[in-house]
Design a protein around this motif. Structure first.
Motif, PDB file in Angstrom:
ATOM      1  N   ILE A  35      -2.389  -9.943   0.588  1.00  0.00           N
ATOM      2  CA  ILE A  35      -1.863  -8.883   1.447  1.00  0.00           C
ATOM      3  C   ILE A  35      -1.327  -7.699   0.651  1.00  0.00           C
ATOM      4  N   ALA A  36      -0.555  -7.962  -0.410  1.00  0.00           N
ATOM      5  CA  ALA A  36       0.065  -6.862  -1.158  1.00  0.00           C
ATOM      6  C   ALA A  36      -0.969  -5.893  -1.735  1.00  0.00           C
ATOM      7  N   PRO A  37      -2.010  -6.377  -2.438  1.00  0.00           N
ATOM      8  CA  PRO A  37      -3.031  -5.437  -2.926  1.00  0.00           C
ATOM      9  C   PRO A  37      -3.752  -4.719  -1.776  1.00  0.00           C
ATOM     10  N   SER A  38      -3.906  -5.406  -0.642  1.00  0.00           N
ATOM     11  CA  SER A  38      -4.563  -4.772   0.502  1.00  0.00           C
ATOM     12  C   SER A  38      -3.735  -3.598   1.027  1.00  0.00           C
ATOM     13  N   ILE A  39      -2.410  -3.764   1.025  1.00  0.00           N
ATOM     14  CA  ILE A  39      -1.536  -2.674   1.456  1.00  0.00           C
ATOM     15  C   ILE A  39      -1.663  -1.496   0.502  1.00  0.00           C
ATOM     16  N   LEU A  40      -1.739  -1.777  -0.794  1.00  0.00           N
ATOM     17  CA  LEU A  40      -1.874  -0.709  -1.775  1.00  0.00           C
ATOM     18  C   LEU A  40      -3.211   0.013  -1.617  1.00  0.00           C
ATOM     19  N   ILE A  41      -4.263  -0.735  -1.344  1.00  0.00           N
ATOM     20  CA  ILE A  41      -5.559  -0.111  -1.079  1.00  0.00           C
ATOM     21  C   ILE A  41      -5.467   0.767   0.163  1.00  0.00           C
ATOM     22  N   GLY A  42      -4.606   0.345   1.098  1.00  0.00           N
ATOM     23  CA  GLY A  42      -4.418   1.100   2.329  1.00  0.00           C
ATOM     24  C   GLY A  42      -3.809   2.468   2.127  1.00  0.00           C
ATOM     25  N   LEU A  43      -3.354   2.784   0.902  1.00  0.00           N
ATOM     26  CA  LEU A  43      -2.827   4.121   0.625  1.00  0.00           C
ATOM     27  C   LEU A  43      -3.897   5.188   0.828  1.00  0.00           C
ATOM     28  N   ALA A  44      -5.141   4.775   0.801  1.00  0.00           N
ATOM     29  CA  ALA A  44      -6.238   5.720   1.018  1.00  0.00           C
ATOM     30  C   ALA A  44      -6.447   6.021   2.501  1.00  0.00           C
ATOM     31  N   PHE A  45      -5.712   5.341   3.347  1.00  0.00           N
ATOM     32  CA  PHE A  45      -5.869   5.483   4.793  1.00  0.00           C
ATOM     33  C   PHE A  45      -4.545   5.899   5.426  1.00  0.00           C
ATOM     34  N   PRO A  46      -4.558   6.215   6.726  1.00  0.00           N
ATOM     35  CA  PRO A  46      -3.310   6.586   7.399  1.00  0.00           C
ATOM     36  C   PRO A  46      -2.268   5.477   7.325  1.00  0.00           C
ATOM     37  N   PHE A  47      -1.000   5.863   7.432  1.00  0.00           N
ATOM     38  CA  PHE A  47       0.103   4.915   7.324  1.00  0.00           C
ATOM     39  C   PHE A  47      -0.028   3.769   8.316  1.00  0.00           C
ATOM     40  N   SER A  48      -0.522   4.048   9.513  1.00  0.00           N
ATOM     41  CA  SER A  48      -0.630   3.009  10.533  1.00  0.00           C
ATOM     42  C   SER A  48      -1.512   1.856  10.070  1.00  0.00           C
ATOM     43  N   VAL A  49      -2.497   2.150   9.214  1.00  0.00           N
ATOM     44  CA  VAL A  49      -3.384   1.106   8.698  1.00  0.00           C
ATOM     45  C   VAL A  49      -2.599   0.170   7.785  1.00  0.00           C
ATOM     46  N   ARG A  50      -1.798   0.752   6.892  1.00  0.00           N
ATOM     47  CA  ARG A  50      -0.988  -0.074   5.993  1.00  0.00           C
ATOM     48  C   ARG A  50       0.000  -0.917   6.789  1.00  0.00           C
ATOM     49  N   TYR A  51       0.571  -0.339   7.806  1.00  0.00           N
ATOM     50  CA  TYR A  51       1.546  -1.062   8.620  1.00  0.00           C
ATOM     51  C   TYR A  51       0.879  -2.238   9.333  1.00  0.00           C
ATOM     52  N   GLN A  52      -0.337  -2.029   9.806  1.00  0.00           N
ATOM     53  CA  GLN A  52      -1.063  -3.106  10.483  1.00  0.00           C
ATOM     54  C   GLN A  52      -1.432  -4.222   9.515  1.00  0.00           C
ATOM     55  N   ILE A  53      -1.774  -3.854   8.287  1.00  0.00           N
ATOM     56  CA  ILE A  53      -2.078  -4.876   7.278  1.00  0.00           C
ATOM     57  C   ILE A  53      -0.837  -5.729   7.018  1.00  0.00           C
ATOM     58  N   ALA A  54       0.312  -5.078   6.867  1.00  0.00           N
ATOM     59  CA  ALA A  54       1.561  -5.819   6.687  1.00  0.00           C
ATOM     60  C   ALA A  54       1.839  -6.694   7.901  1.00  0.00           C
ATOM     61  N   GLY A  55       1.472  -6.208   9.090  1.00  0.00           N
ATOM     62  CA  GLY A  55       1.680  -6.968  10.317  1.00  0.00           C
ATOM     63  C   GLY A  55       0.900  -8.266  10.346  1.00  0.00           C
ATOM     64  N   VAL A  56      -0.257  -8.288   9.692  1.00  0.00           N
ATOM     65  CA  VAL A  56      -1.049  -9.522   9.610  1.00  0.00           C
ATOM     66  C   VAL A  56      -0.256 -10.583   8.850  1.00  0.00           C
TER      67      VAL A  56
END
Length: 249
Positions: A35-56
Motif C-alpha cells: 500500500i505505501a509504495p502505491s500511495i507514493l505512485i499515486g502522487l502522479a494522480f489527483p489527491f482523491s486517488v491517493r486517499y482511496q488507495i489508503a482507504g483500501v
C-alpha cells in the motif's frame, strides 16, 4: 480500565487473543509493503486517488480486526456529518484505532500529527502524500501557525481537518485539557466544529500489542457553529459535549 488491568482481568480465550492480535499486526505490517509504495505512485494522480488507495488498507485493517480479533465498531450520529460542508473534527484520542478507522466513515480529511512520523521510511513518506498537517510539538507557536495556515488551505480545498485536542493518546477514563488550536482554526475560517467521542482505548489500548474483542462505540455530535464566536467558547462546548458522551458509554 488501563492496559494492565484489562490484561489481568480478561476472561476469554487468551491463546485466541494473542494469535488474533499477532495476525492483525502481521497483516497490517505486511500489507504496508504494497500500500505505501502505491500511495507514493499515486502522487502522479489527483489527491482523491491517493486517499482511496489508503482507504483500501483501512478497510483491510478493519476486516482483520473483525475476523481475527472479534473487534467491531458502531457509529452513532452520522446524520451530523455533511460531507459538502468542510468542518473541523475535534475528537477524543485513546488509541491508533481512530487514526485508521476515521478514514473509513468520515469525509476525506487532513490529520494534524507530529512531524517526526513522516520521517519513518516508506510509510512515513506515504503519510506525507496524504496531506497531513505536520507540526513540531516542541514549538507550540510554530505548530499553531502551521495548523492555522495549512488547515485553512485544506478546508478551502474541501477537505475536513481532524484534530485531537488532547494532543496525545489518553488512557480510558483519563481526562486532559483540550488545546484550543482546532477551535482557533474554526474561528478564523468560520467552519463548524464536529465533536467526536469514542471508547477505542478499551479494546485497542495505546502502546499495547493486544487487541480485545468487543464493539467500539463512536458518537458524533451535532455541529458547533463558530461564526461570530470566540475560540475559547467553541473549544469549551466541544470539550463539554465529548465529556458527556464519554460518561454515557
Amino acid at each position: 480500565m488501563d492496559i494492565t488491568q484489562q490484561t489481568t482481568h480478561y476472561r476469554g480465550n487468551k491463546l485466541k487473543l494473542y494469535l488474533g492480535s499477532a495476525v492483525l499486526f502481521a497483516g497490517m505490517t505486511l500489507s504496508l509493503v504494497i500500500i505505501a509504495p502505491s500511495i507514493l505512485i499515486g502522487l502522479a494522480f489527483p489527491f482523491s486517488v491517493r486517499y482511496q488507495i489508503a482507504g483500501v488498507w483501512v478497510r483491510f485493517v478493519l476486516w482483520l480486526a473483525e475476523v481475527f480479533c472479534d473487534l467491531h465498531y458502531e457509529v452513532e450520529g452520522m446524520e451530523n456529518v455533511d460531507p459538502a460542508e468542510p468542518s473541523i473534527i475535534l475528537s477524543k484520542h485513546q488509541s491508533a484505532w481512530e487514526t485508521i478507522a476515521f478514514r473509513h466513515f468520515l469525509p476525506m480529511h487532513s490529520v494534524l500529527l507530529k512531524r517526526s512520523l513522516l520521517w519513518l521510511p516508506v510509510w512515513g513518506w506515504a503519510m506525507a502524500a496524504l496531506k497531513p498537517i505536520a507540526i513540531d510539538r516542541n514549538n507550540q507557536r510554530a505548530a499553531l501557525r502551521t495548523l492555522l495556515a495549512r488547515g485553512k488551505i485544506y478546508l478551502d480545498q474541501g477537505l475536513w481537518v481532524l484534530v485531537f485536542p488532547e494532543g496525545t493518546r489518553t488512557a480510558p477514563g483519563e481526562v486532559k485539557k483540550f488545546n484550543a488550536g482546532g477551535a482557533m482554526l474554526a474561528q478564523q475560517t468560520g467552519c463548524p466544529v464536529v465533536p467526536v467521542a469514542h471508547n477505542a482505548g478499551v479494546y485497542w489500548p495505546r502502546y499495547s500489542f493486544l487487541k480485545y474483542p468487543g464493539t467500539i462505540k463512536v458518537k458524533i455530535g451535532p455541529k458547533i457553529e463558530s461564526k461570530g464566536r470566540k475560540a475559547h467558547d467553541v473549544n469549551a462546548e466541544a470539550e463539554a459535549w465529548i465529556a458527556r458522551a464519554m460518561k454515557d458509554m
